[in-house]
Design a protein around this motif. Structure first.
Motif, PDB file in Angstrom:
ATOM      1  N   MET A   1       0.823  -1.189   0.000  1.00 10.41           N
ATOM      2  CA  MET A   1       0.000   0.000   0.000  1.00 10.41           C
ATOM      3  C   MET A   1       0.871   1.258   0.000  1.00 10.41           C
ATOM      4  O   MET A   1       0.560   2.227  -0.688  1.00 10.41           O
ATOM      5  N   LYS A   2       1.958   1.192   0.773  1.00  8.72           N
ATOM      6  CA  LYS A   2       2.860   2.337   0.841  1.00  8.72           C
ATOM      7  C   LYS A   2       3.491   2.611  -0.530  1.00  8.72           C
ATOM      8  O   LYS A   2       3.612   3.761  -0.946  1.00  8.72           O
ATOM      9  N   MET A   4       2.230   1.861  -3.484  1.00 12.40           N
ATOM     10  CA  MET A   4       1.194   2.393  -4.385  1.00 12.40           C
ATOM     11  C   MET A   4       0.992   3.885  -4.134  1.00 12.40           C
ATOM     12  O   MET A   4       0.820   4.655  -5.077  1.00 12.40           O
ATOM     13  N   THR A   5       1.036   4.306  -2.882  1.00  9.25           N
ATOM     14  CA  THR A   5       0.886   5.719  -2.538  1.00  9.25           C
ATOM     15  C   THR A   5       2.047   6.532  -3.096  1.00  9.25           C
ATOM     16  O   THR A   5       1.848   7.615  -3.649  1.00  9.25           O
ATOM     17  N   ILE A   6       3.254   6.011  -2.985  1.00  9.12           N
ATOM     18  CA  ILE A   6       4.430   6.706  -3.512  1.00  9.12           C
ATOM     19  C   ILE A   6       4.362   6.813  -5.033  1.00  9.12           C
ATOM     20  O   ILE A   6       4.643   7.868  -5.600  1.00  9.12           O
ATOM     21  N   PHE A   8       1.652   6.771  -6.923  1.00 17.09           N
ATOM     22  CA  PHE A   8       0.584   7.701  -7.276  1.00 17.09           C
ATOM     23  C   PHE A   8       1.022   9.149  -7.056  1.00 17.09           C
ATOM     24  O   PHE A   8       0.827  10.007  -7.914  1.00 17.09           O
ATOM     25  N   ALA A   9       1.636   9.434  -5.922  1.00 12.46           N
ATOM     26  CA  ALA A   9       2.096  10.794  -5.627  1.00 12.46           C
ATOM     27  C   ALA A   9       3.153  11.241  -6.632  1.00 12.46           C
ATOM     28  O   ALA A   9       3.134  12.378  -7.109  1.00 12.46           O
TER      29      ALA A   9
END
Length: 93
Positions: A1-2, A4-6, A8-9
């Motif tokens: 999840m971490k 995927m967040t990176i 996306f950002a």
């Protein structure tokens, strides 16, 4: 999840402003420029006031039209959360 967040950002931060150029006739023969803002709402989906490049050329047969979303336009779009999305058109004769 971490991860995927990176990803996306990073993809949001690495997007670029769009631009396109149209050459009419033989293109610009001089350095005379006229610039106007184009006004759109809802992330550019609905035009409110769009510049007329032919009118901006003022009867010239050879000119170049450069339309782009500048940093300032992108900043205004971000501040208004996409409700108002301007762009800039420059005609060089």
């Amino acid at each position: 999840m971490k991860m995927m967040t990176i990803v996306f950002a990073s993809s949001m931060l690495l997007t670029s402003c769009y631009s396109y150029t149209s050459v009419v006739g033989e293109g610009a023969q001089g350095n005379n420029q006229v610039t106007e803002w184009n006004h759109y709402v809802i992330y550019g989906l609905a035009p409110v006031g769009v510049s007329d490049s032919k009118q901006m050329a003022d009867g010239a047969e050879n000119y170049t039209v450069y339309t782009r979303q500048s940093f300032v336009n992108g900043l205004v779009t971000a501040i208004t959360f996409g409700i108002y999305s301007p762009s800039v058109t420059t005609v060089t004769k």
